[in-house]
Structures are given as structure tokens and as C-alpha cells.
Scaffold this active site. Structure first.
Site, PDB file in Angstrom:
ATOM      1  N   GLU A   2      21.202  17.880  50.452  1.00 45.78           N
ATOM      2  CA  GLU A   2      20.626  19.090  49.851  1.00 45.78           C
ATOM      3  C   GLU A   2      20.587  20.194  50.910  1.00 45.78           C
ATOM      4  O   GLU A   2      20.044  19.986  51.998  1.00 45.78           O
ATOM      5  CB  GLU A   2      19.221  18.811  49.314  1.00 45.78           C
ATOM      6  CG  GLU A   2      18.469  20.034  48.832  1.00 45.78           C
ATOM      7  CD  GLU A   2      19.204  20.820  47.760  1.00 45.78           C
ATOM      8  OE1 GLU A   2      19.417  22.034  47.975  1.00 45.78           O
ATOM      9  OE2 GLU A   2      19.580  20.229  46.726  1.00 45.78           O
ATOM     10  N   CYS A  26      15.319  23.857  39.851  1.00 50.89           N
ATOM     11  CA  CYS A  26      14.239  23.627  38.892  1.00 50.89           C
ATOM     12  C   CYS A  26      12.880  23.623  39.582  1.00 50.89           C
ATOM     13  O   CYS A  26      11.960  24.329  39.179  1.00 50.89           O
ATOM     14  CB  CYS A  26      14.467  22.302  38.175  1.00 50.89           C
ATOM     15  SG  CYS A  26      13.077  21.817  37.124  1.00 50.89           S
ATOM     16  N   ARG A  69      23.356  31.320  33.503  1.00 55.84           N
ATOM     17  CA  ARG A  69      23.684  30.675  34.769  1.00 55.84           C
ATOM     18  C   ARG A  69      25.112  30.143  34.711  1.00 55.84           C
ATOM     19  O   ARG A  69      25.645  29.885  33.626  1.00 55.84           O
ATOM     20  CB  ARG A  69      22.705  29.536  35.078  1.00 55.84           C
ATOM     21  CG  ARG A  69      21.253  29.996  35.197  1.00 55.84           C
ATOM     22  CD  ARG A  69      20.327  28.864  35.592  1.00 55.84           C
ATOM     23  NE  ARG A  69      20.572  28.385  36.938  1.00 55.84           N
ATOM     24  CZ  ARG A  69      20.066  28.948  38.042  1.00 55.84           C
ATOM     25  NH1 ARG A  69      19.291  30.027  37.954  1.00 55.84           N
ATOM     26  NH2 ARG A  69      20.313  28.430  39.231  1.00 55.84           N
ATOM     27  N   GLY A 123      14.416  18.974  45.280  1.00 57.56           N
ATOM     28  CA  GLY A 123      13.914  19.406  43.977  1.00 57.56           C
ATOM     29  C   GLY A 123      14.824  20.419  43.322  1.00 57.56           C
ATOM     30  O   GLY A 123      14.781  20.614  42.108  1.00 57.56           O
ATOM     31  N   HIS A 125      -6.981  12.168  14.870  1.00 59.08           N
ATOM     32  CA  HIS A 125      -7.543  13.430  14.352  1.00 59.08           C
ATOM     33  C   HIS A 125      -8.778  13.806  15.164  1.00 59.08           C
ATOM     34  O   HIS A 125      -9.590  12.933  15.480  1.00 59.08           O
ATOM     35  CB  HIS A 125      -7.928  13.267  12.883  1.00 59.08           C
ATOM     36  CG  HIS A 125      -8.623  14.476  12.312  1.00 59.08           C
ATOM     37  ND1 HIS A 125      -7.917  15.602  11.936  1.00 59.08           N
ATOM     38  CD2 HIS A 125      -9.932  14.736  12.075  1.00 59.08           C
ATOM     39  CE1 HIS A 125      -8.780  16.506  11.479  1.00 59.08           C
ATOM     40  NE2 HIS A 125     -10.015  16.003  11.553  1.00 59.08           N
ATOM     41  N   ALA A 176      17.080  20.576  33.001  1.00 64.19           N
ATOM     42  CA  ALA A 176      16.736  19.632  34.053  1.00 64.19           C
ATOM     43  C   ALA A 176      16.668  18.204  33.525  1.00 64.19           C
ATOM     44  O   ALA A 176      17.175  17.262  34.169  1.00 64.19           O
ATOM     45  CB  ALA A 176      15.405  20.031  34.686  1.00 64.19           C
TER      46      ALA A 176
END
Length: 842
Positions: A34, A42, A264, A39, A436, A311
Site C-alpha cells: 500500500e 474508502c 471515479r 484502508g 416491535h 467497498a
């Protein structure tokens, strides 16, 4: 530091880090690369920071409006810098969390830009990593367009780092990113203007959901301009100005910041993918059904493959790819239940098929809706905008799609996603006990509504089968529902063939008359949808001049015209589009004429004022209010001179009754006993003035009495009354050649023309007559008589929607007329060289 690995994942976003963790779980020696923070987009610049700021704006809105809940606070303010600080802390915490997960899972992390060097080698920051398999998960980047002044705009990364809330924000692009920021800044007090090139913002969302969101945005001061093309962004008066055009008309909006949110694009910069044998198609990595690329041992997932850029889809694809690599499965991604979430206010979420999409696939569906206004939990939250809509296969009940707009829609969609993924039916959903009071109860209620069994809202009226007597045959009752909803005949845009004689028996709501009555209903629906879409085309500058609509007048138009015989002549006003269709003129030719095309009824010469069809004896508007009444007198003289048993049927609005041509025409018709039936379509407003204020005589039919002419007033919202009473008057005139007068009282639901803002009528006035909608009223009659039900009406509406789309496409693709002929061939100009247009009797 180099190394040898079973798998190297390039990209640490939701697709990449999930793929790396799953591979480690399966025993693979795994590395992840990376170049930014773990991460990916996103977590660092997209989903997470945006939602953190949206949560801040939501809390601010709740506090500001909290008095009704007992929350009383003076001078509630919003601290943008504090919200930004919180956003940063949320991002930091999640980044550290991902890093910790990778470390705990035994995944080796590398920081830097990766390059594919071929033969399983990945180069990153001077290191060479050798891998048996490689997964490309490099995601996407903000799209840019060649827009003059684009350098003055900010993108979705930069908007997150603004130092203050802009007083005025212009958003170019009405997709998910643009609309989420529009919602957030509008809630914080910005004057927001959205400019979208398509006919609808959030194009992938069903139109009824978008309508709710658009209405909410307008309430908080936001504006949306669709069908708008931005031409440039310029500096002006110390700020910015976005210049655009809508329907050929120029516009401009001033702003302090301009957000360019046009989507994008897949990101492969610096990867050298093609050199390594990875095939690209317009920037995206090409993969097969199993997510393999064209290079051996190289796979790709997420935004970079250009599919569904979400994502959670990338994470899903990461697991599929890794399990295929490890040989633990033959995973072909299945996207039919991929949920889509939009974090606007109110939230929007959908999964599976939409109504339109299902129809285009030829699937017969049933639809159920449940409004949050009827949900106890939504009421306690004070968030009652929106609804849940479900779409299911009409025969099996299998859930095909769910669409939600309202509180926590993005959470609620999970249950629907699970149901669609596992092929559950509406009955299986409603048989599941829902706690409920909760919001998920609304999905259950929508499932019940689709079956006509909703508990907490009234169900649409249907005609239940009668209780069988002991002697009745069971098969008759079992098949009754199918018999009700089955189409009677193939659809056609032509009006239904009239009975040999229009009399009370022919119009009775009986099975013998069913085909004809349903044909009348379809004709009214066709005219309404045609004109609704014509109004849209006018706003797109497809139609020039003016466009006057019959919306609300369908019973008067269809009932009046279908009471005539084929040889009768119609002379009508410029509000004649629906009149032409009711007479049997091809709707494609009518729309083409409005578009000014060669294939139009007058070859594109008449536009919205001269719809002419001699074979059907239809003489369209002359263009001047009441200007066609003297023409009708001329036509009546011709019929009388030829001694033909035909009637001239002259249609006009209430506005024409206050001019000299009206009185001269009625006078001459009476003096010479001409076979004219004067048919006044009194929609209660002459342009912008109520009839009772525009005329000394409020009941227009009484004006004809002054000429010693039989005159009647009829309920123009009642189709069968119009047809019966009109037929009686027409046949009297046919018999004795004496003119008569009909005033048909109706109500137009739109302005005088499409450019009329219609502010002179009160909301109460409009609502009163909306409740007497002639189409709805006729549908109630048909339902009550057991001749049709809501499923049938819905199928007709869907059928007509498709037909009108084809009509518009035909008109749009038709050729333009020859400019040299523009002043020819409207009325008598055709007669000289084309004797067949002299309209011999049929």
C-alpha cells in the site's frame, strides 16, 4: 527487504486487505503493498470520513429541531473544526485497526508504489517480491473531465479538508458522491445547487425514491437542475460562477466552492500492467468470471476492474479470488444481491431489481409499499419521510428487489439482501416474526402490501371472490383471480371500436361490454402519459412554441370524440394532442409533429398548433383562441351543400367564449341551420382567470341559449356520461341539421401551458379536483363491477410507459423537414397536387 510469498496483494483498501487476511487464514504466506495508509480510499478519503461528517451534520439537525422532543437549547451552533477533528480520529482508529489485523494474521506489509515486473515479481520501493500469485486491488481515482475552469473546482478528496462550511456550494454531478455532500452541506446551512446532465439525479435509484429525496433537499434550501450541461467555471466578484444550459436555455449559479463529482476511474498508474501481460480496456483491468487477468498468476478485484465500484463488493471479490487461488472453491462472483447505499438525508438503499428493470427483462411483478409515516418506530424517532418498496415475481412471490428511502435505510437493506440472495418469498418474509417497535417491521409490511394483506395501512381495493355456494364448482372460484388480471386483448394505441350505437346498454358495466370499456380506460391512460412525457420533452427543448395539455380532461376528450362516427369532422383548438390520439391519429405522428419532424401529421410545419389528418377528418388548432370556430362554420356549409349526413364537431375551451368569433359562429350556425355541435371543454380557467370572473355568464351553455340553440351541461369528469350525452346530441344534429351546444365541465390538472407556473390556483382548489380524477374514478367503477383490478391497471400503465418511450424515440430519430418546404403543406396547400387528400367519405 525482498521475499518470496504465495500471494502478494497490491492495494490495501477494503478489497486488498480482506483478500490478504482471507489468504492468510487459508495458510498462504501473504504480503500486502500500500503506497498510502492501510484502508485505502474508502477508509481514508471516502466512505468512513464522509459518514463521520454526515453523522455530525445529522446530530446538528436533530439538536436544532429538538424542541418538539423536549430538547431546548439556545443558539445551537456547528463547530466544523471539531467535526473535522472527530473525523480524523475515527479514520486513525480504523487505520490502526486494519494494520493490527494484518499483523495479527501474519501478513507482511510493504509501503510504496508497486510495479509488475513480470514472472511473478512485484517491485516496491527497491524491494523485489516473488509471488506464486498476485492480486491487483489498486482501486480507483477521482475522475476529471475536460471542463473549462476545472482547475477552480475541488474534488471529493479536497472537500473533506475544507477549513469552513461554504456559504454557497455548487455540485457538478448528481451521483452518489455529489448527492451525499449536497445533503450534508445543505443540512449545515450552505446554499447548495446540484447540476446533473442526466434527466434524474441518482440515475441508478428508482424515480419514486429520488422524488422523495429531491423534495427534502428543496425544503432545506437545495436546488437540483437536471438535463443541465455545464459549460465552464469562472471567477466572478471574488467567488466562482458555474455556467450551464438546461433545455437550450442558459443559466448560471454563483458559489464559494464548486465540487466536481463526476465519478471515479480505475487506477493503474505506475503499475506497468500491460508490460506484464495484463490486458486493460480503457484503463480497467480485464478479468474473466473467476477474476483472473490475461497474465498467468495475476488476478484483479474491486474498482480497478470497473464493475460495481463499492467497498463491500471489492471485499466480496477479494474473498472469491483468494479462494479460487487456494483451490478451496470454484467461486464465480454473484452480484444479483449487491446492495447499494446512499447516505443522504433521508438515507437511500436498494438491492436487486427495480420496477423498470424488471419490466425490461419481461418479468411480471407485484409491488408492495409501506410508508414510514405508518411505522411506530419511525414516528418515535420523528423521521417519517420515505417508504419501503418490495418487488416480487408475480407468480412465485420470490423477492426480486427492495428499495428503501427513510431512517436507517442503509441498515435496513441487510434483511432484504439476505432474502434476495437466498431466494426467499414474500410469504417467508411476512411469516418471520419482526420485533416491535422497530424499523425492520416496515419491510414485513411492504411484503404484506404486495400480497394485498398489509395490516397497518389500507390495502388497495380489490374485488374478492364471492363466497361459493355448496353447488358452485370449485374450479370457477380457484381461477377467478387469474381471469380478472389477464389482458383482454393485445394492446393498441388506436381507440377501441365504438359499438354500433352509443346507448345506455352499450355503456353498462357488464362483461359483454368489458373489452370496449377497458379500451376506453387504456385510451385515457395513453393520452395522459403521452402528455406527461410531452411536457418533459418541452423542458428539454425538443418541442418548440407552446405545449398545451389535456391532463385532467381525458374523460371529456375520449368520451366526446368516441361518440362520433367516422365521417364526422372534428375542428379543434391548440390543446389538441389528446384529441388527435382519441380520434385515432398515430401517436408517433403526433409526437413527431410536436418535435417538428418530417414524419409528423403536418410534416413538421405546424409544431404544436396544426395537427391535421384528413383521412380521419381531424382539423387541428388554428393557433388563435377561437380562431377555428369560423372554420367549423365553413366546414358545416360544405357538409350542408353536399347534403351529407355528417356532423361538424367543434371543440374549444372556455376562453374562446368571450370573443367575437364565438358569437358570430354560433349566430351563423343557427341562422342557416348548419350541422354543428359546439363542444365547450370548460376546464374552469381561461388562461389564469376563473371562468366565473372572466364571464358575465358563469354557465357557458346558457350563452348558446341566447341563439335559441339546444344546450346542455354535462359532468366532464364522468366518461360514460360524456359519451352518452354527446352521442344523443350529435345524433339529433345528424337527423335535423340543427346546431346544438354542449358544455363539458372538467378541470385541467396543469397550467394553461407547460410554461405556466399555475400560481393563481390554490392548493385546496387543485386537491379538490384531484380527488375527482376521471381516470381514477373510472377505474373505481371497473373494479366495483368486477371488470378489472389494480394488477390489471398496473400492467396497463407499464405497457403504456413502454409505448410512449417508443413514441418519443421514434420522434427523436425522425428526419427534419426540408427547410424549403416549411411554409407549404399545412392546410389547403396539399390539395392542389394530392387529390387523394380531399377526403372522400368512408
Amino acid at each position: 527487504m525482498g521475499g518470496s510469498f504465495d500471494l502478494v496483494v497490491i492495494g490495501g483498501g477494503p478489497g486488498g486487505y480482506v483478500a490478504a487476511l482471507r489468504a492468510a487464514q487459508l495458510g498462504a504466506r501473504t504480503a500486502i503493498v500500500e503506497k498510502d495508509r492501510m484502508g485505502g480510499t474508502c477508509l481514508v478519503r471516502g466512505c468512513i470520513p464522509t459518514k463521520a461528517l454526515l453523522q455530525s451534520s445529522e446530530l446538528y439537525t436533530m439538536a436544532r429541531d429538538g424542541a418538539a422532543f423536549g430538547l431546548v437549547a439556545d443558539n445551537v451552533g456547528f463547530d466544523w473544526s471539531a467535526a473535522q477533528k472527530r473525523k480524523g480520529s475515527v479514520v486513525d482508529q480504523l487505520v490502526k485497526g486494519v494494520e493490527g489485523l494484518l499483523k495479527a494474521g501474519g501478513v507482511t506489509s510493504y509501503k510504496g508504489g508497486a510495479r509488475l515486473a513480470g514472472k511473478g515479481v512485484v517491485e516496491v520501493a527497491g524491494d523485489r517480491l516473488q509471488a506464486k500469485d498476485i492480486v491487483i486491488a489498486t482501486g480507483s481515482a477521482v475522475a476529471r473531465i475536460p471542463l473549462p475552469g476545472a482547475e477552480l473546482t475541488i474534488d471529493s478528496d479536497q472537500v473533506l479538508e475544507l477549513k469552513e462550511v461554504p456559504r454557497r456550494l455548487a455540485v457538478i454531478g448528481g451521483g452518489v458522491v455529489g448527492m451525499e455532500f449536497a445533503a450534508m452541506f445543505a443540512a449545515l446551512g450552505s446554499k447548495v445547487t446540484v447540476l446533473e446532465m442526466l434527466p434524474q439525479v441518482l440515475a441508478m435509484v428508482d424515480a419514486d425514491l429520488v422524488a422523495v429525496y429531491s423534495k427534502h433537499l428543496s425544503k432545506v434550501g437545495g436546488e437540483i437542475h437536471t438535463d443541465s450541461k455545464v459549460s465552464e467555471v469562472v471567477k466572478r466578484n471574488g467567488a466562482l460562477q458555474v455556467r450551464f444550459s438546461t433545455g437550450g436555455e442558459g443559466g448560471a449559479v454563483d458559489a464559494d466552492q464548486v465540487l466536481l463529482a463526476v465519478g471515479r476511474t480505475p487506477y493503474t498508474h505506475g503499475l506497468d500492467a500491460e508490460k506484464a501481460g495484463v490486458k486493460l480496456d480503457r484503463g480497467r483491468v480485464v478479468v474473466d468470471d473467476h477474476l483472473r487477468t490475461s497474465a498467468d498468476g495475476v488476478w484483479a478485484i474491486g474498482d480497478v476492474i470497473g464493475g460495481i465500484m463499492l467497498a463491500h463488493v471489492a471485499s466480496y471479490e477479494g474473498v472469491c479470488a483468494v479462494e479460487n487461488i487456494a483451490g478451496h472453491g470454484d467461486r464465480v462472483p454473484d452480484y444479483h444481491a449487491a446492495p447499494n447505499c446512499v447516505y443522504t438525508d433521508p438515507e437511500i438503499a436498494h438491492v436487486g431489481l427495480g420496477e423498470k428493470e424488471a419490466k425490461e427483462k419481461g418479468i411480471s411483478v407485484k409491488v408492495g409499499k409501506f410508508p414510514f409515516a405508518a411505522a411506530g418506530r419511525a414516528l418515535t424517532l420523528g423521521q417519517t419521510e420515505g417508504f419501503v418498496k418490495v418487488i416480487a415475481d408475480a407468480e412465485s412471490g420470490k423477492l426480486l428487489g427492495a428499495h428503501i428511502i427513510g431512517p436507517r435505510a442503509t441498515d435496513l437493506i441487510a434483511e432484504a439482501t439476505l432474502a434476495i440472495q437466498n431466494g426467499l418469498t414474500l410469504e417467508q418474509i411476512d411469516l418471520t416474526i419482526h420485533a416491535h417497535p422497530t424499523l425492520p417491521e416496515s419491510l414485513m409490511e411492504a411484503a404484506l402490501a404486495a400480497q394485498g394483506r398489509a395490516i397497518h395501512i389500507p390495502n388497495k381495493r380489490t374485488n374478492p371472490a364471492p363466497t361459493p355456494s355448496p353447488q358452485a364448482e370449485p374450479s370457477n372460484n380457484q381461477n377467478r383471480e387469474k381471469q380478472m388480471v389477464a389482458p383482454v386483448k393485445p394492446s393498441s394505441s388506436s381507440p377501441p371500436p365504438a359499438p354500433s350505437a352509443v346507448n345506455p346498454k352499450a355503456l353498462e358495466l357488464t362483461k359483454d361490454n368489458r373489452d370496449f370499456l377497458l379500451g376506453l380506460h387504456r385510451q385515457m391512460q395513453l393520452i395522459r402519459r403521452f402528455e406527461e412525457r410531452a411536457q418533459e420533452q418541452y423542458t428539454k427543448a425538443k418541442i418548440g412554441g407552446y405545449c398545451h395539455l389535456n391532463i385532467g380532461e381525458e374523460a371529456t376528450v375520449v368520451g366526446g370524440i368516441l361518440a362520433l362516427q367516422a365521417n364526422d369532422w372534428i375542428f379543434t383548438s391548440y390543446r389538441e394532442h389528446g384529441h388527435a390520439i382519441a380520434r385515432g391519429v398515430d401517436p408517433k405522428a403526433v409526437m413527431a409533429e410536436l418535435f417538428g419532424k418530417e414524419t409528423g401529421t403536418s410534416h413538421g410545419r405546424g409544431g404544436s398548433m396544426h395537427l391535421v389528418d384528413y383521412k380521419r377528418r381531424f382539423m387541428g388548432g388554428y393557433g388563435i383562441v377561437g380562431g377555428h370556430l369560423p372554420l367549423a362554420v365553413g366546414g358545416a356549409w360544405a357538409v350542408k351543400y353536399r347534403k351529407q349526413p355528417d356532423v361538424i364537431f367543434c371543440m374549444f375551451g372556455d376562453g374562446a367564449t368571450n370573443i367575437g368569433a364565438f358569437h358570430e359562429s354560433l349566430n351563423m350556425a343557427k341562422v342557416f341551420d348548419l350541422p354543428v355541435v359546439w363542444f365547450c371543454v370548460n376546464n374552469r380557467y381561461g388562461m389564469g382567470t376563473p371562468v366565473e370572473k372572466a364571464s358575465a355568464v358563469a354557465d357557458i351553455y346558457k350563452k348558446a341559449c341566447a341563439y335559441d340553440m339546444e344546450s346542455i351541461q354535462i359532468d366532464g369528469m364522468n366518461l360514460r356520461e360524456v359519451m352518452l350525452r354527446t352521442s344523443e346530441i350529435v345524433e339529433k344534429t345528424r337527423k335535423d341539421s340543427v346546431p346544438r351546444f354542449i358544455e363539458s365541465l372538467c378541470y385541467r390538472f396543469r397550467g394553461h401551458s407547460v410554461v405556466d407556473p399555475d400560481k393563481y390556483r390554490s392548493a385546496e382548489d387543485k386537491e379538490k379536483y384531484r380527488k375527482a380524477d376521471p381516470i381514477v374514478a373510472f377505474e373505481h367503477e371497473l373494479e366495483k363491477s368486477g371488470l378489472a383490478d389494480e394488477e390489471y391497471f398496473k400492467s396497463v400503465r407499464q405497457e403504456i410507459d413502454a409505448e410512449v418511450r417508443d413514441i418519443i424515440e421514434y420522434a427523436d430519430q425522425s428526419p427534419d423537414p426540408n427547410p424549403d418546404d416549411l411554409y407549404k403543406y399545412t392546410y389547403a396547400g396539399e390539395w392542389a397536387d394530392r387529390p387523394e387528400l380531399r377526403a372522400d367519405r368512408v
